[in-house]
Design an enzyme around this catalytic site. Structure first.
Site, mmCIF file in Angstrom:
data_model
loop_
_atom_site.group_PDB
_atom_site.id
_atom_site.type_symbol
_atom_site.label_atom_id
_atom_site.label_comp_id
_atom_site.label_asym_id
_atom_site.label_seq_id
_atom_site.Cartn_x
_atom_site.Cartn_y
_atom_site.Cartn_z
ATOM 1 N N HIS A 13 -21.043 13.238 0.384
ATOM 2 C CA HIS A 13 -21.443 14.402 1.194
ATOM 3 C C HIS A 13 -20.910 15.702 0.611
ATOM 4 O O HIS A 13 -21.360 16.785 0.975
ATOM 5 C CB HIS A 13 -20.998 14.230 2.647
ATOM 6 N N SER A 28 0.854 -1.185 0.000
ATOM 7 C CA SER A 28 0.000 0.000 0.000
ATOM 8 C C SER A 28 0.893 1.240 0.000
ATOM 9 O O SER A 28 1.854 1.317 0.769
ATOM 10 C CB SER A 28 -0.880 -0.052 1.245
ATOM 11 N N HIS A 86 -2.237 7.350 -4.678
ATOM 12 C CA HIS A 86 -2.462 6.174 -3.835
ATOM 13 C C HIS A 86 -2.401 4.942 -4.725
ATOM 14 O O HIS A 86 -2.849 4.972 -5.865
ATOM 15 C CB HIS A 86 -3.843 6.283 -3.170
ATOM 16 N N THR A 91 -2.009 -3.126 -3.916
ATOM 17 C CA THR A 91 -2.421 -4.423 -4.452
ATOM 18 C C THR A 91 -2.236 -5.456 -3.346
ATOM 19 O O THR A 91 -1.391 -5.286 -2.464
ATOM 20 C CB THR A 91 -1.606 -4.851 -5.698
ATOM 21 N N ARG A 92 -3.055 -6.488 -3.399
ATOM 22 C CA ARG A 92 -3.005 -7.499 -2.339
ATOM 23 C C ARG A 92 -3.511 -8.830 -2.881
ATOM 24 O O ARG A 92 -4.232 -8.878 -3.876
ATOM 25 C CB ARG A 92 -3.859 -7.066 -1.151
ATOM 26 N N ASN A 117 -2.829 -2.611 12.448
ATOM 27 C CA ASN A 117 -1.833 -1.686 12.977
ATOM 28 C C ASN A 117 -2.241 -0.239 12.665
ATOM 29 O O ASN A 117 -2.202 0.187 11.509
ATOM 30 C CB ASN A 117 -0.473 -2.012 12.360
ATOM 31 N N GLY A 169 -8.579 -4.580 14.401
ATOM 32 C CA GLY A 169 -7.377 -4.527 15.232
ATOM 33 C C GLY A 169 -6.095 -4.484 14.431
ATOM 34 O O GLY A 169 -5.055 -4.952 14.882
ATOM 35 N N HIS A 210 1.883 12.103 -0.358
ATOM 36 C CA HIS A 210 1.416 13.494 -0.263
ATOM 37 C C HIS A 210 2.599 14.395 -0.610
ATOM 38 O O HIS A 210 3.653 14.325 0.024
ATOM 39 C CB HIS A 210 0.905 13.795 1.141
ATOM 40 N N HIS A 235 -3.780 7.001 -16.481
ATOM 41 C CA HIS A 235 -4.780 6.048 -16.975
ATOM 42 C C HIS A 235 -4.214 5.171 -18.093
ATOM 43 O O HIS A 235 -4.521 3.978 -18.161
ATOM 44 C CB HIS A 235 -6.030 6.787 -17.455
#
Lengths: 290, 290
Positions: free
Chosen positions: B190, B109, B123, B126-127, B275, B273, B113, B160
Site C-alpha cells: 500500500h 524473537s 528484527h 528463529t523457530r 500472548n 490466542g 527500536h 547481509h
C-alpha cells in the site's frame, strides 16, 4: 458508470453525493469555528485525488480535508465518489456484484484525534453503495480516554441520544440494533476491550424505500454534526496533566491496532488499491506502546 | 506433548529450545553491555507467561525480556515453547497438521527500536516447528531510517554478509533464495516501499537432515549476534538532529503498518490466542503519522 444502476438508487446518486459534500462543508466550518474560538487560525487543507483508472474500472476520486490545530490535533474529513468494476475476488463478497461486478460508491468519512486527553476522539462515516442492488452504510463512535468517569458517561449519553433520535425518526427498532452492532464491531478481541464508548454502526441498510434511507443517512450525519462539536466544546476548557496526555498516546496505540488489524473499510480499501493517504488518515498523529 | 513428534525432529526439541534460550541470554548480555558503555545501568526485565491451557491444547509458555535504555529505546527478546492441538481452521493451513493437529513450537524473537535515528532498527527470529512433520523458520531484517545513504549501504552490507556466511556454510543456494524471500516478504504494497534494507527470511526449512538444519538455525542466530551489535556500536556515537528523530517516528509508523497489516506471525499469533503482550512487543514505543 459502465453499468447503469437500477432504480430506485440510480436517481439518488447525485443527491447522495451532494449531501456528503455538503455535510463535509458543514463539519469543516464547525471545526474551524471551534479552533477560531481558541485564538488559532488553522484551516482545513483540501487535497483532491483521482482513482487510478483502467478500462475495467473507470475511476472517480475524492477530496481529503485535513486540519491540524490546537483543539483538533488532527482531524480528517474525506469525501469520495468512485465507480468501476470489482475484481473477480470481490464480486463474490459484495451483494449484487455477482452479475456484472459494476459498482458506484460515494461517502464521507471523518476521524478526529484531539490534543486534550479530556476530549474524546470521534469517528463517523456514511456512504451509499450501488451494484445491481443499492444500500447505505455507516455509523459513528466515540473514543474517550477512559470509560469509567462521570464525564465519559455524560458525553456518551449525549452522543448516543443524538443517534437514537436520528434512528427513532425512521424506525424505533434501528437504534438498538445499530448500537449493538457498533459494540460488536468496535471491539479488540486480542485486548478483550472495546475501542470506546460506542455509537451506531450499520451496513447494507435497505429498508425498501431508498429515498427514506437517504433521509435516514442525512439524519445520522446531522446527529454527528450536532453531538460531537457539543462534546468538544464542553470538554476543551478542562485542564489536563502530562500523565493524562501520555495515557492518551497509549490509548491511541489501541486505535491504531483496531484500524490496521480489524477495520473492514481500511483493509478493503488497501486491498482494492484505494488511496492510501486517504484511508490511513484515520491513524493518529502520534501513538505509543508500552 | 499429546502427540509425540516423529523422528528425527523429536530428538531435537530439547536441544533447539536450549539453543533459543542460550541465544536469548547472549543477546541480552550483549545489549546490556552496549548500554553500560554509555554509562547507563538498564537491564532486561524478564516476565514469564503461560499459554492458557485446555484439554485440546495443553499449553507451554514463554518469557518476555524487555529493556528500555539510552541506546535501545525498547528492545524485546521473547522465547517461547508451546504445544497442543491446532483448531480445525488451522489444520488445513499448517503442513503436517492435517492428521492429528498436534504441534510443538519453540523459538526466539527479537525486535530492537533504537533511540538514535542513525542506528537502524532490527528484527530477528528463529523457530522450530513440529507437527507430523518438522521444520525450521526465521530470519532477520534491518530497518534504517533511510536506504539512500553511504552509512545505510555499509550497515546493510555487514548485515547481509553475516547471513550469507551463515548460509554458505550449509548450502550456497540458500542465501540468494532467502534474501529474495525477505525482500518479497518485508514489503508494504500500500506504500509501494520496502520495510528496510532486508536480510534473510525462510520458512518450512527442511533439508532432510534435521540435525544440520538446527545447526544452520544456530548459525543464523550467531550471524545476528555478531552483525547487529557491531552496527549499533558503529552508529551510536553519531550525533543526530531533532528533524532526524521526527523522521524516525514517521518511519516507525510504517513499521507498525507492516506488523499489523501483513506480518504473518503477528496475525497468526493474535488469531490463535497467543500472548498479546509478547506478540505486540514488536511495536515501537512511539510512532507518528502525517
Amino acid at each position: 458508470m459502465t453499468h447503469p444502476a437500477p432504480p430506485p438508487h440510480a436517481a439518488l446518486q447525485q443527491p447522495a453525493r451532494a449531501w456528503f459534500e455538503s455535510l463535509r462543508d458543514q463539519l469543516c466550518t464547525t471545526f474551524e469555528t471551534i479552533e477560531a474560538a481558541q485564538g488559532g487560525q488553522p484551516h482545513f487543507v483540501r487535497t483532491p485525488w483521482q482513482r487510478p483508472t483502467d478500462d475495467a474500472s473507470p475511476g472517480g476520486g475524492g477530496v481529503m480535508s485535513v486540519m491540524k490545530g490546537k483543539v483538533f490535533e488532527k482531524v480528517g474529513v474525506n469525501v469520495s465518489t468512485v465507480f468501476g468494476t470489482f475484481s473477480e475476488e470481490f464480486r463474490r463478497q459484495i451483494p449484487g456484484a455477482e452479475e456484472h461486478g459494476g459498482f458506484w460508491a460515494s461517502g464521507i468519512s471523518v476521524v478526529a484525534h484531539m490534543r486534550s486527553p479530556r476530549v474524546p476522539a470521534a469517528h463517523f462515516n456514511t456512504r451509499m453503495l450501488v451494484t445491481s442492488r443499492g444500500w447505505f452504510g455507516g455509523g459513528g463512535d466515540l473514543t474517550p480516554l477512559r470509560l469509567d468517569t462521570p464525564e465519559a458517561a455524560t458525553d456518551a449519553a449525549e452522543f448516543h441520544a443524538a443517534f437514537r433520535t436520528a434512528c427513532d425518526r425512521h424506525d424505533p427498532a434501528w437504534y438498538p440494533r445499530y448500537k449493538e452492532w457498533c459494540d460488536r464491531y468496535f471491539f479488540l478481541p486480542h485486548r478483550n476491550e472495546p475501542r470506546g464508548a460506542g455509537g451506531i454502526f450499520f451496513d447494507q441498510h435497505d429498508s425498501g424505500d431508498a429515498k427514506a434511507d437517504l433521509e435516514f443517512t442525512r439524519d445520522v450525519g446531522r446527529a454527528f454534526l450536532q453531538a460531537f462539536p457539543s462534546i468538544v466544546r464542553r470538554r476543551m476548557p478542562e485542564p489536563w496533566t502530562p500523565e493524562e496526555r501520555e495515557a492518551l498516546l497509549y490509548k491511541r496505540g489501541r486505535y491504531v491496532e483496531f484500524n490496521l488489524l480489524y477495520d473492514r473499510g481500511t483493509l478493503f480499501g488497501l486491498k482494492t488499491g484505494g488511496n492510501t493517504e486517504a484511508i490511513l488518515m484515520s491513524l493518529p498523529p502520534e501513538a505509543r506502546w508500552a
